[in-house]
Design a protein around this motif. Structure first.
Motif, PDB file in Angstrom:
ATOM      1  N   GLN A 157       0.829  -1.207   0.000  1.00 21.51           N
ATOM      2  CA  GLN A 157       0.000   0.000   0.000  1.00 21.51           C
ATOM      3  C   GLN A 157       0.867   1.263   0.000  1.00 21.51           C
ATOM      4  O   GLN A 157       0.380   2.365   0.222  1.00 21.51           O
ATOM      5  CB  GLN A 157      -0.917  -0.007   1.231  1.00 21.51           C
ATOM      6  N   LEU A 158       2.185   1.069  -0.249  1.00 16.40           N
ATOM      7  CA  LEU A 158       3.170   2.151  -0.329  1.00 16.40           C
ATOM      8  C   LEU A 158       3.312   2.911   0.984  1.00 16.40           C
ATOM      9  O   LEU A 158       3.604   4.106   1.006  1.00 16.40           O
ATOM     10  CB  LEU A 158       2.829   3.120  -1.479  1.00 16.40           C
ATOM     11  N   ARG A 159       3.119   2.181   2.086  1.00 16.89           N
ATOM     12  CA  ARG A 159       3.354   2.754   3.405  1.00 16.89           C
ATOM     13  C   ARG A 159       4.764   2.383   3.844  1.00 16.89           C
ATOM     14  O   ARG A 159       5.235   1.262   3.601  1.00 16.89           O
ATOM     15  CB  ARG A 159       2.329   2.230   4.410  1.00 16.89           C
ATOM     16  N   PHE A 160       5.440   3.317   4.495  1.00 15.95           N
ATOM     17  CA  PHE A 160       6.792   3.067   4.954  1.00 15.95           C
ATOM     18  C   PHE A 160       6.777   2.002   6.055  1.00 15.95           C
ATOM     19  O   PHE A 160       6.008   2.091   7.026  1.00 15.95           O
ATOM     20  CB  PHE A 160       7.430   4.341   5.506  1.00 15.95           C
ATOM     21  N   LEU A 161       7.642   0.980   5.893  1.00 19.14           N
ATOM     22  CA  LEU A 161       7.843  -0.028   6.923  1.00 19.14           C
ATOM     23  C   LEU A 161       9.166   0.181   7.645  1.00 19.14           C
ATOM     24  O   LEU A 161       9.286  -0.112   8.832  1.00 19.14           O
ATOM     25  CB  LEU A 161       7.820  -1.433   6.311  1.00 19.14           C
ATOM     26  N   ARG A 162      10.132   0.675   6.874  1.00 15.11           N
ATOM     27  CA  ARG A 162      11.449   0.881   7.461  1.00 15.11           C
ATOM     28  C   ARG A 162      12.208   1.895   6.615  1.00 15.11           C
ATOM     29  O   ARG A 162      12.095   1.895   5.394  1.00 15.11           O
ATOM     30  CB  ARG A 162      12.213  -0.446   7.514  1.00 15.11           C
ATOM     31  N   VAL A 163      12.984   2.773   7.237  1.00 18.08           N
ATOM     32  CA  VAL A 163      13.859   3.710   6.527  1.00 18.08           C
ATOM     33  C   VAL A 163      15.213   3.696   7.212  1.00 18.08           C
ATOM     34  O   VAL A 163      15.305   3.480   8.426  1.00 18.08           O
ATOM     35  CB  VAL A 163      13.283   5.149   6.497  1.00 18.08           C
ATOM     36  N   ASN A 164      16.256   3.922   6.442  1.00 18.78           N
ATOM     37  CA  ASN A 164      17.589   3.920   7.048  1.00 18.78           C
ATOM     38  C   ASN A 164      17.983   5.331   7.494  1.00 18.78           C
ATOM     39  O   ASN A 164      17.314   6.323   7.145  1.00 18.78           O
ATOM     40  CB  ASN A 164      18.617   3.314   6.084  1.00 18.78           C
ATOM     41  N   PRO A 165      19.063   5.447   8.274  1.00 14.13           N
ATOM     42  CA  PRO A 165      19.470   6.761   8.787  1.00 14.13           C
ATOM     43  C   PRO A 165      19.736   7.787   7.690  1.00 14.13           C
ATOM     44  O   PRO A 165      19.471   8.980   7.878  1.00 14.13           O
ATOM     45  CB  PRO A 165      20.744   6.443   9.583  1.00 14.13           C
ATOM     46  N   ALA A 166      20.276   7.331   6.529  1.00 15.69           N
ATOM     47  CA  ALA A 166      20.561   8.282   5.449  1.00 15.69           C
ATOM     48  C   ALA A 166      19.279   8.934   4.948  1.00 15.69           C
ATOM     49  O   ALA A 166      19.237  10.142   4.680  1.00 15.69           O
ATOM     50  CB  ALA A 166      21.277   7.577   4.296  1.00 15.69           C
ATOM     51  N   LEU A 167      18.198   8.161   4.838  1.00 21.30           N
ATOM     52  CA  LEU A 167      16.939   8.727   4.375  1.00 21.30           C
ATOM     53  C   LEU A 167      16.316   9.622   5.445  1.00 21.30           C
ATOM     54  O   LEU A 167      15.664  10.630   5.126  1.00 21.30           O
ATOM     55  CB  LEU A 167      15.970   7.607   3.985  1.00 21.30           C
ATOM     56  N   GLU A 168      16.519   9.272   6.714  1.00 22.23           N
ATOM     57  CA  GLU A 168      16.055  10.153   7.783  1.00 22.23           C
ATOM     58  C   GLU A 168      16.689  11.536   7.642  1.00 22.23           C
ATOM     59  O   GLU A 168      16.011  12.563   7.782  1.00 22.23           O
ATOM     60  CB  GLU A 168      16.404   9.559   9.156  1.00 22.23           C
ATOM     61  N   ARG A 169      17.990  11.552   7.344  1.00 22.07           N
ATOM     62  CA  ARG A 169      18.687  12.845   7.197  1.00 22.07           C
ATOM     63  C   ARG A 169      18.214  13.595   5.966  1.00 22.07           C
ATOM     64  O   ARG A 169      18.066  14.819   5.987  1.00 22.07           O
ATOM     65  CB  ARG A 169      20.203  12.607   7.134  1.00 22.07           C
ATOM     66  N   MET A 170      17.993  12.874   4.880  1.00 18.13           N
ATOM     67  CA  MET A 170      17.538  13.523   3.646  1.00 18.13           C
ATOM     68  C   MET A 170      16.184  14.198   3.835  1.00 18.13           C
ATOM     69  O   MET A 170      15.967  15.331   3.400  1.00 18.13           O
ATOM     70  CB  MET A 170      17.432  12.498   2.509  1.00 18.13           C
ATOM     71  N   ASN A 171      15.268  13.460   4.471  1.00 23.55           N
ATOM     72  CA  ASN A 171      13.904  13.980   4.613  1.00 23.55           C
ATOM     73  C   ASN A 171      13.725  14.869   5.837  1.00 23.55           C
ATOM     74  O   ASN A 171      12.683  15.531   5.970  1.00 23.55           O
ATOM     75  CB  ASN A 171      12.911  12.820   4.668  1.00 23.55           C
ATOM     76  N   ASP A 194       3.921  11.604  -8.497  1.00 25.39           N
ATOM     77  CA  ASP A 194       4.638  10.982  -9.604  1.00 25.39           C
ATOM     78  C   ASP A 194       5.472   9.807  -9.101  1.00 25.39           C
ATOM     79  O   ASP A 194       5.539   8.753  -9.744  1.00 25.39           O
ATOM     80  CB  ASP A 194       5.545  12.020 -10.281  1.00 25.39           C
ATOM     81  N   MET A 195       6.098   9.956  -7.932  1.00 27.75           N
ATOM     82  CA  MET A 195       6.906   8.880  -7.377  1.00 27.75           C
ATOM     83  C   MET A 195       6.036   7.676  -6.996  1.00 27.75           C
ATOM     84  O   MET A 195       6.410   6.520  -7.244  1.00 27.75           O
ATOM     85  CB  MET A 195       7.659   9.377  -6.146  1.00 27.75           C
ATOM     86  N   GLU A 196       4.890   7.936  -6.384  1.00 28.54           N
ATOM     87  CA  GLU A 196       4.007   6.829  -6.009  1.00 28.54           C
ATOM     88  C   GLU A 196       3.448   6.116  -7.244  1.00 28.54           C
ATOM     89  O   GLU A 196       3.265   4.896  -7.234  1.00 28.54           O
ATOM     90  CB  GLU A 196       2.875   7.344  -5.121  1.00 28.54           C
ATOM     91  N   ALA A 197       3.194   6.873  -8.299  1.00 30.67           N
ATOM     92  CA  ALA A 197       2.736   6.239  -9.550  1.00 30.67           C
ATOM     93  C   ALA A 197       3.814   5.307 -10.092  1.00 30.67           C
ATOM     94  O   ALA A 197       3.517   4.210 -10.589  1.00 30.67           O
ATOM     95  CB  ALA A 197       2.383   7.313 -10.581  1.00 30.67           C
ATOM     96  N   ALA A 198       5.071   5.708  -9.971  1.00 25.94           N
ATOM     97  CA  ALA A 198       6.170   4.856 -10.426  1.00 25.94           C
ATOM     98  C   ALA A 198       6.267   3.594  -9.574  1.00 25.94           C
ATOM     99  O   ALA A 198       6.489   2.490 -10.096  1.00 25.94           O
ATOM    100  CB  ALA A 198       7.482   5.636 -10.368  1.00 25.94           C
ATOM    101  N   MET A 199       6.086   3.726  -8.262  1.00 21.48           N
ATOM    102  CA  MET A 199       6.147   2.548  -7.383  1.00 21.48           C
ATOM    103  C   MET A 199       4.987   1.601  -7.652  1.00 21.48           C
ATOM    104  O   MET A 199       5.150   0.366  -7.608  1.00 21.48           O
ATOM    105  CB  MET A 199       6.182   2.998  -5.927  1.00 21.48           C
ATOM    106  N   ARG A 200       3.805   2.129  -7.902  1.00 21.02           N
ATOM    107  CA  ARG A 200       2.665   1.255  -8.230  1.00 21.02           C
ATOM    108  C   ARG A 200       2.930   0.473  -9.508  1.00 21.02           C
ATOM    109  O   ARG A 200       2.572  -0.704  -9.623  1.00 21.02           O
ATOM    110  CB  ARG A 200       1.390   2.092  -8.351  1.00 21.02           C
TER     111      ARG A 200
END
Length: 690
Positions: A157-171, A194-200
């Motif tokens: 369902q494109l919900r975040f389950l896990r993110v790494n520290p690098a992505l925490e810093r980016m966002n 647009d990003m979610e459309a690509a993931m779907r």
């Protein structure tokens, strides 16, 4: 199929639909009673060892161990679990097909409420696959934690389950802020849809998406745009069903900016290269100014005007100072049509007067580009006191404005003004440098045009001053003449003609062409012209006069060459003595219209040296014409000289109303456009019979 299998499938499907993250390792679930009798055998156990539940339920667990293996380990593991301890180990089991299977097992006691004995619940998996999963997990965990690349795991369902520290810093958001939420909920302004459309698409097709660009701002840097390269890969369970997406994000802002800077630099170099070719293609002030304006629109600005000092536009020298203000003539403007901005600006040819305090005057006096990066009400206030044009430009969307002075060889020549209205950002310091480069190239060309006109006018004035102002032909001789200067300063030179009254009823007709251009050729022409007048009074033979002129050229500091023709006519006998030094042959026209090019020894041009000139004597018919001309009349680029001479004789054979009319006819037909070279033409008609 047992009754429990549909339940397991239902649970698996429900987990899939909910976006659950299922393990990729098939695990068999086996339950035994306290004495080791198998009481439960799930579908994964069937797939792992090949036995159906009916074949194993009721049998002792130890019977499934491989006959050739050490069964003591398996028994001790089960006994430990039955004794109340959870255990883990590796055993070799016997597949129904007769081959050994190495298993990793996890066993734990399950207290039986009916008595004190414990049942045992065992989980088993193929040992090699388990080790592979463990190794992959270790690598994944290390990569996930330490990678500078942002990594996220999302469910179906494109919900975040896990993110790494690098992505925490980016966002700029913690992992807990991500979990359970979608990108469009967290960061809607970073191309989220647009990003979610690509993931779907990845989830549905299984095709990975690589290097999808994402641009925007995050809480990590809320005041600056960042750019990321995003890639998406589908994750599947052993049955090939999609169980989620792994997203990796690489911050490419610096690389993107470097690419933009490089591309901008390339475009600027291309613009400057084109400027060196297009600007100054002619030595005309108006053309050069317009070339600069046309070049800059639309690649650099949305509108451009080019203004030159009014004194320069009039052909005068630039003024000495700007303390009292400046008058500028508008010579360039782009676009010429179809632009609301340029419609507001003064038209071409208009003279604009600016006081000493005006920005235009200041830009010129300081010789520095005047930049208004952001045009607003406050910025236009000083100019608004004098004109309403800045306010009109502001309403039309002009948001950035720049004036670059035109100066060359330490002379201020004018100013180029650039307007920007498109939403591509204001003019920057780099644009100031580029505008200065464009202005410098245009200024050199404008100054070259100024010097060209000055040199052209000087050479033309000098040449005309040395031509005979009033020719008084001897009695009985009718004369007509024309002089046509070349259109190019490099071609204005030393063509001249003259008619001299000699004693004894004679007349001298002469024509010459100094080989060279500009003021130097005109000056040498004047010197030869004066020498001929002096030598003619000595009544010497034509060939001797040519030798004396050659000696005069030898006295010059720099070598010069000249073609020359000298004819002395006795008006009573109509005898004509002619000598020429490399000059085109004269033509005669008899009263009946017959034309002849006189076949005379050509000689070599004066200044070559070592030539013996020859005088030829002919007798002309009464009323005939003698036509003398320089090579500019018969030479043309891309035309054969013999064809041009034939055209000349054809024109001379045509009826003519007068000698002046004949001169005009020759020039009109042989030189229909601007002359590539100076042209001198002299026609004389001898007396008719009494």
């Amino acid at each position: 199929m047992t009754e429990q299998n549909p339940v397991e499938e239902l649970v698996s499907a429900a987990a899939q639909d909910a976006g659950g993250w299922l393990g990729a390792l098939p695990v068999a679930q086996v339950a035994t009673s306290a004495d080791g009798t198998i009481v439960r055998w799930n579908r994964a156990a069937v797939e792992l060892l090949g036995y159906s539940p009916q074949q194993v339920i009721g049998r002792h667990i130890a019977e499934l161990l491989h006959p050739g293996a050490d069964r003591s380990l398996g028994r001790s593991l089960w006994e430990a679990a039955a004794g109340g301890r959870g255990v883990m180990g590796t055993v070799t089991a016997w597949h129904r097909d007769g081959h050994p299977v190495e298993l990793e097992i996890w066993a734990s006691p399950v207290p039986d409420r009916r008595d004190d004995a414990s049942a045992v619940l065992l989980f088993a998996a193929e040992a090699h696959a388990a080790r592979r999963i463990r190794g992959s997990s270790a690598v994944w965990d290390g990569l996930f934690a330490r990678s500078p690349v942002g990594i996220a795991v999302l469910d179906t369902q494109l919900r975040f389950l896990r993110v790494n520290p690098a992505l925490e810093r980016m966002n700029g958001l913690s992992e807990s802020a991500h979990i359970g939420r979608r990108l469009s909920q967290l960061l809607p302004e970073v191309n989220a849809e647009d990003m979610e459309a690509a993931m779907r698409h990845v989830l549905e097709s299984g095709e990975p998406v690589l290097d999808r660009r994402r641009i925007g701002r995050t809480p990590a840097e809320p005041d600056h745009d960042r750019a990321w390269s995003c890639s998406y890969v589908r994750v599947e369970d052993p049955g090939g069903r999609a169980i989620g997406v792994i997203a990796s994000l690489l911050d490419i802002t610096d690389q993107q900016q470097a690419h933009i800077d490089a591309e901008t630099g390339r475009r600027r170099l291309a613009l400057l290269s084109e400027a060196s070719i297009r600007i100054g293609s002619t030595l005309e002030l108006e053309r050069t100014a317009q070339e600069l304006a046309d070049l800059a629109v639309p690649r650099f600005a949305d509108a451009v005007t080019v203004d030159v000092l009014d004194t320069l536009a009039h052909g005068d020298e630039p003024g000495m100072g700007l303390a009292g203000g400046v008058a500028l003539r508008r010579l360039g403007k782009a676009p010429l049509t179809g632009s609301a901005i340029t419609d507001v600006l003064a038209p071409l040819g208009r003279t604009l007067d600016f006081p000493a305090a005006a920005p235009y005057t200041q830009a010129l006096s300081r010789r520095e580009t005047y930049l208004l990066a952001s045009l607003d009400e406050k910025a236009i206030a000083p100019a608004a006191r004098h004109t309403n044009r800045p306010a009109k430009l502001l309403k039309l969307g002009v948001h950035s404005f720049m004036m670059a002075p035109l100066f060359a060889r330490d002379l201020v020549l004018g100013v180029a003004t650039f307007y920007r209205s498109r939403p591509i950002g204001p003019f920057t310091s780099d644009d100031v440098i580029l505008a200065g480069e464009l202005a410098a190239r245009a200024a050199v060309s404008i100054d070259n045009a100024r010097l060209y006109h000055r040199e052209h006018d000087t050479a033309l004035t000098l040449q005309r001053s040395m031509l005979p102002q009033h020719i008084t032909a001897p009695a009985g001789l009718e004369v007509a003449h024309r002089y046509l200067p070349a259109s190019d300063v490099n071609e204005v030179g030393g063509d001249w003609y003259d008619v001299l009254n000699l004693p004894g009823g004679r007349a001298a007709l002469l024509i010459g062409d100094v080989m060279g251009h500009g003021t130097q050729a005109a000056a040498v022409m004047g010197r030869l012209s004066a020498s001929v007048r002096a030598l003619a009074r000595l009544d010497i033979e034509p060939e001797e006069l040519l030798h004396q002129l050659e000696a005069a050229l030898d006295d010059l500091a720099e070598p010069m060459l000249a073609t020359f023709l000298y004819a002395v006519i006795d008006l009573t006998t109509r005898r004509c003595r002619i000598a020429r030094a490399g000059h085109p042959p004269p033509a005669t026209v008899s009263p009946d219209g017959t034309v002849h090019l006189l076949d005379l020894p050509p000689g070599t041009p004066l200044g070559v040296g070592g030539t013996r000139f020859t005088t030829t004597e002919i007798t002309l018919e009464p009323g005939s014409l003698l036509v003398l001309y320089t090579d500019g009349l018969i030479e043309a680029r891309g035309s054969d000289i013999d064809e041009r001479l034939a055209e000349l004789t054809h024109l001379l054979a045509q009826p003519y109303p007068s000698l002046t009319g004949l001169c005009d006819s020759l020039l009109t037909h042989l030189v229909p456009g601007s002359a590539d070279d100076d042209i001198a033409l002299l026609i004389a008609r001898l007396p008719s019979r009494a």
